[in-house]
Scaffold this motif. Sequence first.
Motif, short mmCIF file in Angstrom:
data_model
loop_
_atom_site.label_atom_id
_atom_site.label_comp_id
_atom_site.label_asym_id
_atom_site.label_seq_id
_atom_site.Cartn_x
_atom_site.Cartn_y
_atom_site.Cartn_z
N GLY A 1 0.84 -1.18 0.00
CA GLY A 1 0.00 -0.14 0.30
C GLY A 1 0.68 0.85 -0.07
O GLY A 1 0.81 2.21 0.40
N PHE A 2 2.08 1.40 0.10
CA PHE A 2 3.05 2.31 -0.18
C PHE A 2 3.21 2.97 -1.04
O PHE A 2 3.64 2.31 -2.05
N TRP A 3 2.78 4.27 -2.11
CA TRP A 3 2.87 4.66 -2.98
C TRP A 3 4.30 4.70 -3.19
O TRP A 3 5.42 5.58 -2.61
N HIS A 4 4.58 4.95 -4.92
CA HIS A 4 6.20 5.06 -5.10
C HIS A 4 6.03 5.51 -6.60
O HIS A 4 5.22 5.29 -7.53
N THR A 5 7.11 6.45 -7.11
CA THR A 5 7.01 6.52 -8.68
C THR A 5 7.44 4.76 -9.64
O THR A 5 8.53 4.78 -9.38
#
Length: 496
Positions: free
Chosen positions: A226-230
């Motif tokens: 659930g961690f957003w990243h590019t």
Amino acid sequence: QNEINEVPFFDIQLPYELALKIFQYLGKAELGRCAQVSRTWKVLAEDEVLWYRLCQQDGYLAGSGIAARSGWKLVLRECRARERTLRTNWKNRIGAVSQLQYELGKVLCDVHSCDGVVIAGYTSGAVRLWDTRAWDYAAPVLEPLRGPNDARAPPHVAFVRINSALAAAAYEDGTVSVWSLMVGREPVHRYQHNQRIQALALAPDGAAVATASGFEVKVESPDDRGFWHTTDTFEIQKLVNFLNLVPDVTGSPVAVAAAEDVVYLLKSPDPGKVLHSVYGQPITCLDVAASEAAFGVKSFGWLLNEPNQILLYNLETSQCLKKLGNSLGDFSCVSLRDSPPNMLVTGNKDRRVRVFDLRQREPLCSLHGHALGVSAVRMDDWKVVSGGEEGLVCVWDRRMGTKLWEMHARHPVRHVWFNSHSLITANVPDEKTPRGAGLADDDLTAHRKHRGVIHAYEFSAEQQAGESVLPICRSSYDEVTGYNYNIGLAVPYDDI
């Protein structure tokens, strides 16, 4: 003879299960005729399995199991009657209309909707949601992620997008905020571009956001935890005008970007594959389906052999499948993903709406009713809804090629969405900082004529016109003499 277990079929006796397999190939009319043969055939023709199968084939209650209801024959009859009522209400403009307004937002900047949930961004920096499915417009204002020492005035909202789970907004200062519709009003992700954002795209059925700023296209998505990243960053050679994320993609998100006269297919292994490029023919509109992309190509007068067209490309083979249309005006909007199979609808600056069958080159019908160019368009199996630069919303019967009704507002129509029982339209002003909009520079409101408006129409039989929030559109004239122009939405006999 046990007629429950052994069904008489002319001169032989068949088991009930085998007779049921034969009857499953019959339609509604054939089952009705078979029910009149004998008592045994009547029991067989009204079996729950047969009518549940017919409900599923017609698209009614697709997510329900056979044990969820009883009497599937009656359920199918009620669903078909409700569908006929909705179609009659659509054609005759019977229902209720409401305006979704937020006065503190100043001027409306952008609008998007998904399954009846509407998101709107304003020049005050506010992003607001409405859920029209519950007819409850006391919806929240999504909060931006701001620092404790950030005392500056919030920037204007440039773009907003929404799907079934996420909402995203891009601001004039290059900030992008992403909210989860299940969590609350605080954003779950935020990232920054160094320049102004030219385009924003949100995956229709997934958790992925794509933005274009300068010569860079950035795709963001969450991981398994659930961690957003590019996810990806693509460098292209021209400024992006249109950006879409391809639906129904497994794995890394795939984007399609139109930059001036080049269309790029952006996916992980390939840094920026050119899907289409013709020098001097800019792209005027873009829409993307699961495996195809449709976009309008503008030509110039000295290219007489290449008129303005809609090109259809296959995203898997990168081959041009069709060249549709032959118009003197520029194609200003196209709807491919939300159209029926093998169908496509376009709007043009020559004030015409064209419906295409992808198996043919010439349009099925050409609808003319706008005073200026067409700015938004959408269709289903029997109707077309179009919006124009002059603020006119037109509803057309596609098969008859006739206009059913129209509604007008002050500003250009920038968004159109509908389903079987509701319609959402947005009139967004071109001028975001009108002269004389507020009494003072710090005034949070704007004059009504400058704001823009979002209309929500409800054509369901359960929604009465008297429940509309527009009292001026109510009337006590109830006699049926001639054509009363559907007074639930119009104003010919208002009581002053």
